[in-house]
Design an enzyme around this catalytic site. Sequence first.
Site, PDB file in Angstrom:
ATOM      1  N   ASP A  71       0.843  -1.184   0.000  1.00 40.66           N
ATOM      2  CA  ASP A  71       0.000   0.000   0.000  1.00 40.66           C
ATOM      3  C   ASP A  71       0.886   1.245   0.000  1.00 40.66           C
ATOM      4  O   ASP A  71       1.950   1.248   0.600  1.00 40.66           O
ATOM      5  CB  ASP A  71      -0.884  -0.032   1.250  1.00 40.66           C
ATOM      6  CG  ASP A  71      -1.971   1.012   1.180  1.00 40.66           C
ATOM      7  OD1 ASP A  71      -2.236   1.502   0.071  1.00 40.66           O
ATOM      8  OD2 ASP A  71      -2.539   1.339   2.224  1.00 40.66           O
ATOM      9  N   ASN A 112     -10.448  -1.902  -5.813  1.00 43.43           N
ATOM     10  CA  ASN A 112      -9.648  -0.999  -6.639  1.00 43.43           C
ATOM     11  C   ASN A 112     -10.266  -0.737  -8.003  1.00 43.43           C
ATOM     12  O   ASN A 112      -9.898   0.220  -8.680  1.00 43.43           O
ATOM     13  CB  ASN A 112      -8.240  -1.559  -6.843  1.00 43.43           C
ATOM     14  CG  ASN A 112      -7.419  -1.455  -5.583  1.00 43.43           C
ATOM     15  OD1 ASN A 112      -7.895  -0.947  -4.573  1.00 43.43           O
ATOM     16  ND2 ASN A 112      -6.207  -1.922  -5.625  1.00 43.43           N
TER      17      ASN A 112
END
Lengths: 328, 357
Positions: free
Chosen positions: B48, B96
């Site tokens: 991330d 996402n």
Amino acid sequence: MPLEHETEVFRHDLKSPFLTEKEREAVLQPYLPKSRSEQKRTKAIQRKKPVRRFLASTIHFLLFTLIHILYSIYARTRKYYHAVTRRISAILYYHHRTPELIRKDVKGLKRLPKHLSVILELSKQENEMSAMETLLDNVAEISAWCACVGIPMLSVYEKTGMLKNYIPTTHKTVAAKLHSYFGLKRPSLQVRAPHIPSFLNGDISEDGSIVDAQTSNLGHLSLLLLSADDGRNTLVDLTKTLAEMAQHNKLLPEDISSQLIDAEISESVMGEPELLILFAPEIKLDGYPPWQIRLTEIFHEPDNTEVEYLVWLKGLYRFARAEMRFGR
Amino acid sequence: MSSSHLTRFHKWLLQSPPIEWFDLRLRDLMIGALSQGPIPQHIAMVMDGNRRYARQKRIEVAEGHNRGFEALAQMLEVCYRCGVKVLTVYAFSVENFKRSRYEVDTLMSLMKSKLTQLSEHGELFERYGASVRVLGQRELVAPDVLEAIDRAVDLTKNNTDAILNICFPYASRNEITIAIRDTVNDWSQPIRERERTFSQSHIESHIRLRNISNDASKKQDQYSPAPSAISDTEDSIAESTLPVTPADYTELTTLKPSLTYPDPESIDANTLSEHMFITSNPPVDLFIRTSGVERFSDFLLWQAHEKTDIKFVDCMWPDFDLWQLIPILVEWQWKRRKAAADERVARRGMRLPKKSD
């Protein structure tokens, strides 16, 4: 690991490839481990050079020991440092069992969790009775803090599920603690646990009118007691039920969706908590319900082992993404 | 001005051959030293912070993702050399897909080009003895990317030393749902009775025959207790039961019960674990999430909610390298060693009172 200028070449190549496959491999060649045949050969060489191998492993071992000695010193120093600073700030931030002071502490926060969850542990050092008492007292304290700032839902995870056997006692203890914070009138309280059909609906089921007068409109707190059974086992139970239904042609396996599971799980156990606070030095979930923890913020204080007001407060600050300043 | 000169000097210094040589040796030394202790067998990483990294460095988001892939390659090498068996990385979440179309497309094409590269250099991957597995909801991926995935997975499937699990596109709740669905599916298949050489009806008729003969012999006993008579009666009964057997057969065939299913009570946590994309073998020892966000974000909920050590690191993924990993590994080793030592003490403590007794 390729060198810096080689990395640059590689990055450039990504944009407009000018290296062929062979050239690319050539760049990487020196950094790759040896191929199988070469590995065998080097092993043979190593066998011929026992001194070098012995030296290398000795150096590695010495370095390993050194790193761990240094780390051990660092970890201990950090532990004492944290313990001292925590003691000091605990004095500065003591709540004096006053709801107003606690409310003042969180006044600047933009948001508060609607559902707070904590993981507590039954102490192994003490004998069962006193460990139980400590646990109950911790639950009561945390409940009181939450009631003060108006968090409506608190779930307490304790692996063994001891507390579930003492729901009326828990209610009594927490209610007494709330009285010691709020005085005569206290917020209403509901204690329950998943899958226990006759949950004690706290203030209503006790002895009606007297309790009602005590609770008034100071808000409401529902306390949910969780154990390891509410994690994997609940999902397994759900699977069993679904399998049985499918066997009796009451349901097609294709109908199983995450919405269905989510609805079932949140109804029978709980919804997703917004914040999870651990009062342990490290993050280990120890069987906490997996389905619900998807988006939960997890907070813990390094080196902390006790249930302390300040850790709880820091968790709330972290949740609201606010800086914590010293002093009130 | 002076600061930019300084960074340039800094860079020049770091890139000078002696420093780089020294850096490489140091890395080797550290990895060698770390492998002396216990090593987590299965590490999970949430990569991330690529976008935030790009924003901080004022580069394009796509470039940030690119750097992220480079960091992954480095991490792979480090983990492999330390002796980690399985590395599971969270490359793309189902969530996402909600990002901008441009970014999703870039990520997809990045994935495709990396995997294509990987298949071009398949022989190199073999040196590491590592196999790649791409796990997740395949139906969400475009066919051309799928093709690249399949090629790469197929090429490396025979390597057994190490495994790289790429979760792409993945969401843990979906994984659990699919595991439950598959389990239910398995359990709703009727058990097909295996053809055995012995037929149950035959055995049953035998038992019945024996019972009747016993009864008959009892009756016989009442009439004639002489043992010499028994042999005669046995013969006669065998004759008399013969017409009974066909009737028994017809009874059995008409009584053929409804389909039998496996018992749902035999489902347990292990059954579900086996149906997950990512099996817990070896169990996930260490869960690392970069970028300072302290959440699971729908990753490995089932696999990492028990004994896994969870570490949240305040560092963007492209910056995550050996020097960030070392403190985490050392801490993990230290805890493991301490726990082992405590256990030893506890065991000795258990033994001592017994001796005193």
